[in-house]
Design an enzyme around this catalytic site. Structure first.
Site, PDB file in Angstrom:
ATOM      1  N   GLU A 155       0.606  -1.035  -0.005  1.00 10.61           N
ATOM      2  CA  GLU A 155       0.011   0.179  -0.284  1.00 10.61           C
ATOM      3  C   GLU A 155       0.939   1.076  -0.108  1.00 10.61           C
ATOM      4  OE1 GLU A 155      -0.008  -2.338   2.028  1.00 10.61           O
ATOM      5  OE2 GLU A 155      -2.130  -2.613   2.869  1.00 10.61           O
ATOM      6  N   CYS A 198      -2.632  -2.704   7.767  1.00 14.50           N
ATOM      7  CA  CYS A 198      -1.874  -2.778   9.171  1.00 14.50           C
ATOM      8  C   CYS A 198      -1.857  -1.476   9.590  1.00 14.50           C
ATOM      9  CB  CYS A 198      -0.413  -3.337   9.072  1.00 14.50           C
ATOM     10  SG  CYS A 198       0.687  -1.911   8.091  1.00 14.50           S
TER      11      CYS A 198
END
Lengths: 150, 150
Positions: free
Chosen positions: A53, A81
């Site tokens: 990401e 996360c």
């Protein structure tokens, strides 16, 4: 199957094939078009911040020439996360679509859960305040300088 | 005053002087020596991930040639946001020392609090599961490939 998630999965396979990092791919979409594709490159780059990401955000920002990715969506093979979710929020990305959840990620050996399981005591031993007054002076100087806030 | 925090503050001043980003500097210390120095460069790099701590982590990792910064401490002018704290934890940094706290950062206009204030409903609208089965297949392929987990 969602075509953007399919592209994210393809990215992840590209990454694990070359042993660049974990099975984590991500694409960023704007106005129906994929503007960036990336996969985890923690091992390849020897850089703990290179989650899929984060790499996708960096590439999209470079492509658009701005730190503000409002109007974009991100598709990622795993639930972000805290680092990546933070990056997504700072980037002003509108929505997140993820495939596997945090427990799935934990089940293949990645240590996602510890971020959520840290106790108050553990956190207090890990994160400590230091020289707040000197830093408040810095913040005041910044505020008085009429700097842009983003 | 702590000499490492002083170095982090100096970094922050360097950044705001050139309008590279907010008043956020960080240094990473190993065995008593500063191994990386960085400041927020979100505006300069047009990259939302370029917080001071993230830049310091990336530089330290590059310097040491590993994603594992065990044995290191980080000094930062502000309490790390979730993105940076996540990066610090993935990097296995031992301890964090910060100057200003999250409310101080909020008071000069940065939107740190929203990360902590998102409601369940807001989060559900923001983050959505999609194609978990296809991603579980990816995870299985990864696990069966005897890849390194970090």
């Amino acid at each position: 199957m969602n075509k953007y998630m399919k592209a994210a999965i393809n990215e992840a396979y590209r990454g694990i094939k070359n042993r660049e990092g974990g099975p984590f791919g991500a694409v960023i979409v704007k106005d129906g078009k994929i503007i960036s594709r990336a996969h985890n490159q923690v091992l390849k780059n020897a850089d703990p911040t290179c989650h899929g990401e984060m790499q996708a955000i960096r590439r999209a920002a470079r492509k658009l020439g701005t730190h503000d990715l409002s109007g974009c969506e991100i598709y990622t093979t795993a639930e972000p996360c805290p680092m990546c979710l933070g990056g997504i929020m700072w980037a002003n990305i509108d929505r997140v679509f993820y495939g596997c959840n945090t427990l799935d990620t934990e089940s293949i050996g990645f240590r996602d859960k510890r971020f959520y399981e840290q106790t108050e005591k553990e956190r207090a031993e890990f994160v400590t305040e230091c020289d707040r007054d000197a830093c408040l002076k810095l913040f005041g100087d910044y505020k008085n300088g009429n700097h842009e806030v983003y």
